[in-house]
Structures are given as structure tokens and as C-alpha cells.
Design a protein around this motif. Sequence first.
Motif, PDB file in Angstrom:
ATOM      1  N   LEU A  93      25.862  82.034 -18.109  1.00 28.45           N
ATOM      2  CA  LEU A  93      24.763  81.223 -18.530  1.00 28.45           C
ATOM      3  C   LEU A  93      23.292  80.278 -18.311  1.00 28.45           C
ATOM      4  O   LEU A  93      22.146  80.373 -18.839  1.00 28.45           O
ATOM      5  CB  LEU A  93      25.385  80.008 -17.272  1.00 28.45           C
ATOM      6  CG  LEU A  93      26.456  79.275 -17.601  1.00 28.45           C
ATOM      7  CD1 LEU A  93      27.025  78.481 -16.875  1.00 28.45           C
ATOM      8  CD2 LEU A  93      26.755  78.918 -19.768  1.00 28.45           C
ATOM      9  N   LYS A  94      22.894  81.341 -16.530  1.00 32.14           N
ATOM     10  CA  LYS A  94      21.225  81.885 -17.117  1.00 32.14           C
ATOM     11  C   LYS A  94      21.050  82.824 -17.921  1.00 32.14           C
ATOM     12  O   LYS A  94      19.908  82.326 -18.298  1.00 32.14           O
ATOM     13  CB  LYS A  94      21.058  82.586 -15.478  1.00 32.14           C
ATOM     14  CG  LYS A  94      19.484  82.549 -14.927  1.00 32.14           C
ATOM     15  CD  LYS A  94      19.639  83.100 -13.660  1.00 32.14           C
ATOM     16  CE  LYS A  94      20.070  82.137 -12.550  1.00 32.14           C
ATOM     17  NZ  LYS A  94      19.846  82.440 -10.706  1.00 32.14           N
ATOM     18  N   GLN A  95      21.486  83.898 -18.282  1.00 28.60           N
ATOM     19  CA  GLN A  95      21.178  84.764 -19.292  1.00 28.60           C
ATOM     20  C   GLN A  95      21.026  84.201 -21.050  1.00 28.60           C
ATOM     21  O   GLN A  95      19.924  84.876 -21.315  1.00 28.60           O
ATOM     22  CB  GLN A  95      22.079  85.629 -19.997  1.00 28.60           C
ATOM     23  CG  GLN A  95      21.718  86.661 -18.232  1.00 28.60           C
ATOM     24  CD  GLN A  95      22.853  88.407 -18.214  1.00 28.60           C
ATOM     25  OE1 GLN A  95      23.642  87.633 -18.839  1.00 28.60           O
ATOM     26  NE2 GLN A  95      23.263  88.768 -17.595  1.00 28.60           N
ATOM     27  N   ARG A  96      21.053  83.313 -20.868  1.00 32.52           N
ATOM     28  CA  ARG A  96      21.876  81.989 -22.201  1.00 32.52           C
ATOM     29  C   ARG A  96      20.340  81.737 -22.532  1.00 32.52           C
ATOM     30  O   ARG A  96      19.281  81.754 -23.794  1.00 32.52           O
ATOM     31  CB  ARG A  96      22.564  81.648 -22.699  1.00 32.52           C
ATOM     32  CG  ARG A  96      23.729  82.172 -22.526  1.00 32.52           C
ATOM     33  CD  ARG A  96      24.287  82.739 -23.595  1.00 32.52           C
ATOM     34  NE  ARG A  96      25.365  83.787 -23.771  1.00 32.52           N
ATOM     35  CZ  ARG A  96      26.304  84.538 -24.475  1.00 32.52           C
ATOM     36  NH1 ARG A  96      25.324  84.641 -25.917  1.00 32.52           N
ATOM     37  NH2 ARG A  96      27.121  84.687 -25.143  1.00 32.52           N
ATOM     38  N   LYS A  97      19.747  81.413 -20.799  1.00 30.61           N
ATOM     39  CA  LYS A  97      18.091  80.500 -21.301  1.00 30.61           C
ATOM     40  C   LYS A  97      16.908  81.942 -20.871  1.00 30.61           C
ATOM     41  O   LYS A  97      15.950  80.674 -21.516  1.00 30.61           O
ATOM     42  CB  LYS A  97      17.755  79.770 -20.365  1.00 30.61           C
ATOM     43  CG  LYS A  97      19.379  79.005 -19.748  1.00 30.61           C
ATOM     44  CD  LYS A  97      19.574  77.978 -18.541  1.00 30.61           C
ATOM     45  CE  LYS A  97      20.037  77.605 -18.985  1.00 30.61           C
ATOM     46  NZ  LYS A  97      20.390  75.657 -17.463  1.00 30.61           N
ATOM     47  N   VAL A  98      17.434  83.005 -20.738  1.00 32.36           N
ATOM     48  CA  VAL A  98      15.934  83.576 -21.060  1.00 32.36           C
ATOM     49  C   VAL A  98      15.665  84.836 -22.335  1.00 32.36           C
ATOM     50  O   VAL A  98      16.907  84.924 -22.888  1.00 32.36           O
ATOM     51  CB  VAL A  98      16.109  84.942 -20.126  1.00 32.36           C
ATOM     52  CG1 VAL A  98      14.635  86.147 -19.741  1.00 32.36           C
ATOM     53  CG2 VAL A  98      16.770  83.725 -18.366  1.00 32.36           C
ATOM     54  N   ASP A  99      14.741  84.730 -22.395  1.00 34.59           N
ATOM     55  CA  ASP A  99      14.516  85.198 -23.831  1.00 34.59           C
ATOM     56  C   ASP A  99      13.841  86.940 -23.468  1.00 34.59           C
ATOM     57  O   ASP A  99      13.310  87.255 -22.730  1.00 34.59           O
ATOM     58  CB  ASP A  99      12.874  84.914 -24.199  1.00 34.59           C
ATOM     59  CG  ASP A  99      12.843  85.327 -25.986  1.00 34.59           C
ATOM     60  OD1 ASP A  99      13.815  86.030 -26.109  1.00 34.59           O
ATOM     61  OD2 ASP A  99      11.411  85.888 -26.224  1.00 34.59           O
ATOM     62  N   PHE A 100      14.910  88.352 -23.961  1.00 30.97           N
ATOM     63  CA  PHE A 100      15.020  89.155 -23.374  1.00 30.97           C
ATOM     64  C   PHE A 100      15.780  90.341 -25.101  1.00 30.97           C
ATOM     65  O   PHE A 100      16.434  89.991 -25.061  1.00 30.97           O
ATOM     66  CB  PHE A 100      15.565  89.558 -22.078  1.00 30.97           C
ATOM     67  CG  PHE A 100      16.360  90.128 -21.843  1.00 30.97           C
ATOM     68  CD1 PHE A 100      15.629  91.155 -21.039  1.00 30.97           C
ATOM     69  CD2 PHE A 100      17.543  91.059 -21.910  1.00 30.97           C
ATOM     70  CE1 PHE A 100      15.512  92.728 -20.582  1.00 30.97           C
ATOM     71  CE2 PHE A 100      17.462  92.674 -21.222  1.00 30.97           C
ATOM     72  CZ  PHE A 100      16.474  93.537 -20.806  1.00 30.97           C
TER      73      PHE A 100
END
Length: 169
Positions: A93-100
Motif C-alpha cells: 500500500l505504501k509503495q503504490r503511493k511513491v513515484d519510483f
Amino acid sequence: MLHGWENFFIAAATAGATLIGLLFVAIMIGVGLSTPHGLHVTRAFLTPTLILFSGVLFVSLDMLPPWPSTWPASIILRLFGLTGLLYQIRASLKQRKVDFASLDWLDWTLFSVAPVLGNVSLIAGSAGLIAQKPFAPYAIAGATALLLLTGIFGAWHLALWIAKSRDKT
């Protein structure tokens, strides 16, 4: 039941420990990238990769002692699997929010789905140990390999991101 699996788990523990060390080297190389965005990427992608490698190390260490029965190893594996599953859901869920970088469906599958499958396999293998099912060591070894490969994938993406980010600075 676990006889003959020692070499596999020794190799997995060695790989997990070595890759943890290499992650620290990567962190030192990327030290200049301590921007707010870099910290979000670190929390969202580096920490879960470290958790995957640590999980491989600790699962392997759990499988190596000559336990008097399979119960202690199974309880520890079940705790690792449940904790890993809950952590992975939170991390996804946290990874979906980060532009990576630009991540496609395969990347997201390997970042999110593969660790969940590995932890579910770990939980199933721990239940199989208690029930003395012959699939148990294979489920645990498969989970270990899947978590290791997923961690390697995550580390590769992080290395590419560090290299790309360093070029900009």
C-alpha cells in the motif's frame, strides 16, 4: 522430515546475509540522495527488500537446528509467515503511493504478489510440518527461494534507481 535440506538452507542463509551486506553498501553509495523523495523511496522499497532478505536469513536459521520435534520450527515459521504477510500488505500500500521509476504490471507483481505468495507458502509449510506432510519442506524451500528472488528483484530496481538518481545530482 527435514533431513537432507541442510545444504539448501545454509546456501539460502548465506545468500540472505550477503545480500543484506550489499544493501548496506548500496545505501552508502546513495547517501547523497537523502532528499524527501529519496527517503520515501527508501521507506517504501529499500526497507521491504531488507525485510525479504532478513526473512530468508531467519527462516533458514530456523530450519537448521536439530529441533527435538517440528513444533518449535513450525511455530517460528508461522510467526514469520504471518508477520511477513501483514508487513507486505502494508508495504504494498505504501509503495503504490511513491513515484519510483516506471513500474509496469510485472514489476508490481514481483513487488507485491510474489512476497505474499512466499509468505502464504511459508505458513502452509509450517502447517505441513506439524501435520508431518511430505510437501512441507518443499513449501518452505519454495517460499525461501521466492522471497530471495523477490528481494533480488527489489535490490536490482533500487540499484538502478540509485544510479539514475546519482546521474541527476
